[in-house]
Design an enzyme around this catalytic site. Structure first.
Site, PDB file in Angstrom:
ATOM      1  N   GLU A   1      36.532  64.885 -27.916  1.00  0.00           N
ATOM      2  CA  GLU A   1      36.139  63.389 -28.703  1.00  0.00           C
ATOM      3  C   GLU A   1      36.838  63.107 -30.092  1.00  0.00           C
ATOM      4  OE1 GLU A   1      33.544  61.878 -28.619  1.00  0.00           O
ATOM      5  OE2 GLU A   1      32.642  62.550 -27.549  1.00  0.00           O
TER       6      GLU A   1
ATOM      7  N   CYS B   1      34.708  60.132 -38.534  1.00  0.00           N
ATOM      8  CA  CYS B   1      35.354  59.612 -37.515  1.00  0.00           C
ATOM      9  C   CYS B   1      35.066  57.960 -36.454  1.00  0.00           C
ATOM     10  CB  CYS B   1      34.984  60.751 -35.893  1.00  0.00           C
ATOM     11  SG  CYS B   1      33.151  61.003 -36.227  1.00  0.00           S
TER      12      CYS B   1
HETATM   13  P1  NAD Z   1      41.559  69.591 -35.743  1.00  0.00           P
HETATM   14  O1  NAD Z   1      41.873  68.907 -34.430  1.00  0.00           O
HETATM   15  O2  NAD Z   1      42.313  70.153 -37.179  1.00  0.00           O
HETATM   16  O3  NAD Z   1      40.409  70.629 -36.345  1.00  0.00           O
HETATM   17  C1  NAD Z   1      39.328  70.429 -34.707  1.00  0.00           C
HETATM   18  C2  NAD Z   1      39.071  71.988 -34.857  1.00  0.00           C
HETATM   19  O4  NAD Z   1      40.004  71.782 -33.974  1.00  0.00           O
HETATM   20  C3  NAD Z   1      39.048  73.503 -35.629  1.00  0.00           C
HETATM   21  O5  NAD Z   1      37.556  74.046 -35.486  1.00  0.00           O
HETATM   22  C4  NAD Z   1      40.117  74.015 -35.486  1.00  0.00           C
HETATM   23  O6  NAD Z   1      40.348  75.194 -36.070  1.00  0.00           O
HETATM   24  C5  NAD Z   1      40.623  73.332 -34.343  1.00  0.00           C
HETATM   25  N1  NAD Z   1      41.631  73.901 -33.443  1.00  0.00           N
HETATM   26  C6  NAD Z   1      42.847  73.599 -34.320  1.00  0.00           C
HETATM   27  N2  NAD Z   1      44.326  73.845 -33.692  1.00  0.00           N
HETATM   28  C7  NAD Z   1      43.423  74.606 -32.252  1.00  0.00           C
HETATM   29  C8  NAD Z   1      44.494  74.399 -31.377  1.00  0.00           C
HETATM   30  N3  NAD Z   1      45.660  74.485 -31.212  1.00  0.00           N
HETATM   31  N4  NAD Z   1      43.698  75.087 -30.077  1.00  0.00           N
HETATM   32  C9  NAD Z   1      41.865  75.410 -30.158  1.00  0.00           C
HETATM   33  N5  NAD Z   1      41.612  74.123 -31.490  1.00  0.00           N
HETATM   34  C10 NAD Z   1      42.161  74.209 -32.384  1.00  0.00           C
HETATM   35  O7  NAD Z   1      40.296  68.057 -36.832  1.00  0.00           O
HETATM   36  P2  NAD Z   1      39.995  68.435 -38.274  1.00  0.00           P
HETATM   37  O8  NAD Z   1      39.940  68.168 -39.526  1.00  0.00           O
HETATM   38  O9  NAD Z   1      38.438  69.739 -38.169  1.00  0.00           O
HETATM   39  O10 NAD Z   1      38.394  67.392 -38.190  1.00  0.00           O
HETATM   40  C11 NAD Z   1      39.135  65.349 -38.106  1.00  0.00           C
HETATM   41  C12 NAD Z   1      39.266  65.247 -37.413  1.00  0.00           C
HETATM   42  O11 NAD Z   1      38.173  64.976 -35.819  1.00  0.00           O
HETATM   43  C13 NAD Z   1      39.247  63.667 -37.136  1.00  0.00           C
HETATM   44  O12 NAD Z   1      40.193  63.296 -36.768  1.00  0.00           O
HETATM   45  C14 NAD Z   1      37.607  62.516 -36.721  1.00  0.00           C
HETATM   46  O13 NAD Z   1      37.878  62.022 -36.830  1.00  0.00           O
HETATM   47  C15 NAD Z   1      37.889  63.822 -36.069  1.00  0.00           C
HETATM   48  N6  NAD Z   1      36.365  64.376 -34.961  1.00  0.00           N
HETATM   49  C16 NAD Z   1      36.003  62.914 -34.570  1.00  0.00           C
HETATM   50  C17 NAD Z   1      34.594  62.686 -33.924  1.00  0.00           C
HETATM   51  C18 NAD Z   1      33.864  62.707 -32.832  1.00  0.00           C
HETATM   52  O14 NAD Z   1      33.708  62.027 -32.195  1.00  0.00           O
HETATM   53  N7  NAD Z   1      34.944  61.681 -32.013  1.00  0.00           N
HETATM   54  C19 NAD Z   1      33.492  64.067 -34.724  1.00  0.00           C
HETATM   55  C20 NAD Z   1      34.142  63.894 -36.145  1.00  0.00           C
HETATM   56  C21 NAD Z   1      35.742  64.392 -36.399  1.00  0.00           C
END
Ligand code: NAD
Length: 497
Positions: free
Chosen positions: A245, A279
């Site tokens: 997602e 998002c």
């Molecule tokens: P992010 O990708 O920076 O982090 C998301 C999660 O992934 C965090 O818990 C982070 O610690 C973890 N993470 C980071 N590096 C990783 C790795 N190498 N392996 C595994 N996990 C890792 O995203 P964010 O800044 O927390 O969230 C914002 C983003 O999320 C925006 O792009 C937003 O659009 C998206 N989002 C999407 C939805 C949806 O349902 N499609 C919902 C909410 C947010």
């Protein structure tokens, strides 16, 4: 004392992740950082708990999930306060988010048997002697990796489905919202004290990476597209299935017969709720020429009344402020005009509501996820042009259409997983509707029947109920039986229609 601070990321001190409020810098709490061994241990514990949880069956799980739902509903104000304390989110926004999460838990608990339970399926003429039986069995342990922007609703979309389907869950909350994440786990343990069916592991991104490699049976990831690719790559090593997602750049289309005031209200809310850090937030609007001027004026009027520090909370990630500023500057440098806000909208940690018009389609404010309280509004000749422009990006998460005669037709043509007609974001609150994206916004679904099925494997069983009329699947078939098979195939399938 050992302290590590990666610029722009939360600090870690003596093995504890320190969560701070993005507006005040005040500490919201500390949680232990999991190393690789701790993540592996959590998965081992989860695997034992999963056996017990699956053994409870749909009714046993339903009763317990409804108990957790009741704890959350009882303490919804506390959860809203916690989202403010940790994330700077206005309390009312936190309460609305929690209400939707509670709804999804209730729905998953009540619908899991209907969607996943054992059922008979019809046989086909060629294999009439075998009855078909289908059920959906849990994976075992599901790893959920969550973002910070909706730290309650977003992970619970996956967690509620995974738990209702009979899995144990190990949850890695965002490093920006670990306290809310731990609170969800702690309240679940109050409702279900018997086994650690739902646990959290905390830390920076590498802890999410460790979870991908810890032997979980499926990963449900929500976050940015870039991280989603890393998660997929890590999961590919062990063929662990994933749901992604990811980000979005959702468009709203305003057609000629739209209620312009309602469209403006929805664009402002859809674009600026949670300070635009959504998002499925509306980031681009395509309004047809006859309503364009009135729509822009209404948006500016409504967005101009929003106050930073009140309805518009802080930007959670410091580095996002630079991205928002870059998008506004790029739009203006390329000839766009700010009809509200402008180059000085970004005043850390806040961004004032900003409305940009005449922004070229190739600018970053139109093409990339901004994640701030900004909107671009573009004049288009008609709905066809609006659809073409809306669909021109690699992202495809949600969207919105305002109009009457053609609104649903337009909605169906938008390249996205969800569209709200005459509202913004409404689909996320309807637990019957699947949620998820296409293209760079990811794949797989949470919520609804499809969301439950993501967390279970189909198990097919065929049971012989009589001798074969046309024994094909045996070495003991006779030439006469093969001739009968050919005759039957021709009779059944050689017709042209
Ligand atoms: P992010 O990708 O920076 O982090 C998301 C999660 O992934 C965090 O818990 C982070 O610690 C973890 N993470 C980071 N590096 C990783 C790795 N190498 N392996 C595994 N996990 C890792 O995203 P964010 O800044 O927390 O969230 C914002 C983003 O999320 C925006 O792009 C937003 O659009 C998206 N989002 C999407 C939805 C949806 O349902 N499609 C919902 C909410 C947010």
């Amino acid at each position: 004392m050992t302290a590590t601070r990666t610029p722009g990321l939360p600090a870690i001190e003596n093995g504890l992740l320190i969560s701070t409020n993005p507006a005040s810098g005040a500490e919201a709490g500390r949680v232990p950082v999991a190393d690789e061994a701790a993540v592996a241990e959590a998965v081992t514990v989860a695997r034992q708990a999963a056996a017990w949880w699956a053994g409870l069956g749909f009714d046993g799980r339903k009763a317990r999930l409804l108990r957790w739902r009741a704890v959350l509903a009882d303490r919804i104000e506390e959860l809203g306060e916690l989202a403010l304390l940790e994330g700077g989110k206005p309390v009312t926004d936190g309460v609305v988010e929690a209400a939707a999460a509670i709804e999804h838990i209730d729905w998953a608990a009540r619908n899991a048997r209907r969607v996943l339970g054992p059922r008979r399926v019809r046989s086909r003429a060629m294999v009439l002697e075998h009855s078909g039986h289908l059920e959906y069995q849990p994976y075992g342990v599901v790893g959920v990796i969550g973002p910070w922007n909706y730290p309650i609703l977003t992970p619970i979309g996956s967690i509620s489905g995974a738990l209702a389907a009979g899995n144990a869950v190990v949850f890695k909350p965002s490093e920006y919202t670990p306290i809310v994440g731990q609170w969800l786990v702690d309240t679940f343990a109050e409702a279900v004290p018997e086994h650690q069916v739902f646990q959290a592991v905390h830390g920076l991104g590498e802890v999410g990476g460790a979870l991908c490699r810890a032997g979980v049976d499926k990963i449900a990831f929500t976050g940015s597209t870039a991280t989603g690719k890393k998660v997929m790559a890590a999961c590919a090593e062990t063929l662990t299935p994933v749901i992604i997602e990811a980000g979005g750049k959702d468009a709203m289309i305003v057609d000629a017969d739209a209620d312009v005031a309602a469209a403006a209200e929805a664009a402002v809310w859809g674009g600026m709720t949670n300070a635009g850090q959504t998002c499925i937030g509306i980031e681009r609007v395509y309004a047809v020429a006859p309503v364009y001027d009135a729509f822009v004026a209404a948006v500016v009027d409504k967005a101009g009344k929003l106050r930073t520090g009140e309805e518009i909370g802080p930007i959670t990630m410091p580095k996002q402020l630079d991205i928002i500023k870059r998008h506004i500057d790029d739009a203006l440098d390329r000839g766009g005009e700010a009809v509200l806000g402008g180059r000085d909208s970004v005043q850390a940690p806040y961004v004032a509501p900003t409305v940009l018009v005449d922004v070229p389609e190739e600018s970053s404010a139109v093409r990339e996820e901004t994640f701030g309280p900004t909107l671009t509004i573009t004049k288009v000749a008609d709905a066809d042009e609006a659809v073409t422009k809306a669909n021109a990006l690699p992202y495809g998460l949600g969207g919105a259409v305002f109009g009457k005669a053609n609104a649903i037709r337009i909605a169906r043509r938008m390249r996205s997983g969800m569209v709200a007609v005459n509202s913004a974001l409404a689909f996320v609150g309807n637990a019957n509707l699947p949620f998820g994206g296409v293209g760079d916004s990811g794949f797989g679904r949470i919520h609804g029947d499809d969301g439950l099925r993501e967390f279970a494997r189909s198990k097919s069983v065929s049971v012989r109920r009589g001798p074969s009329l046309i024994p094909a699947m045996t070495f003991e078939r006779t030439p006469a039986q093969v001739r009968r098979l050919i005759k039957t195939v021709k009779m059944l399938y050689a017709r042209k229609r």
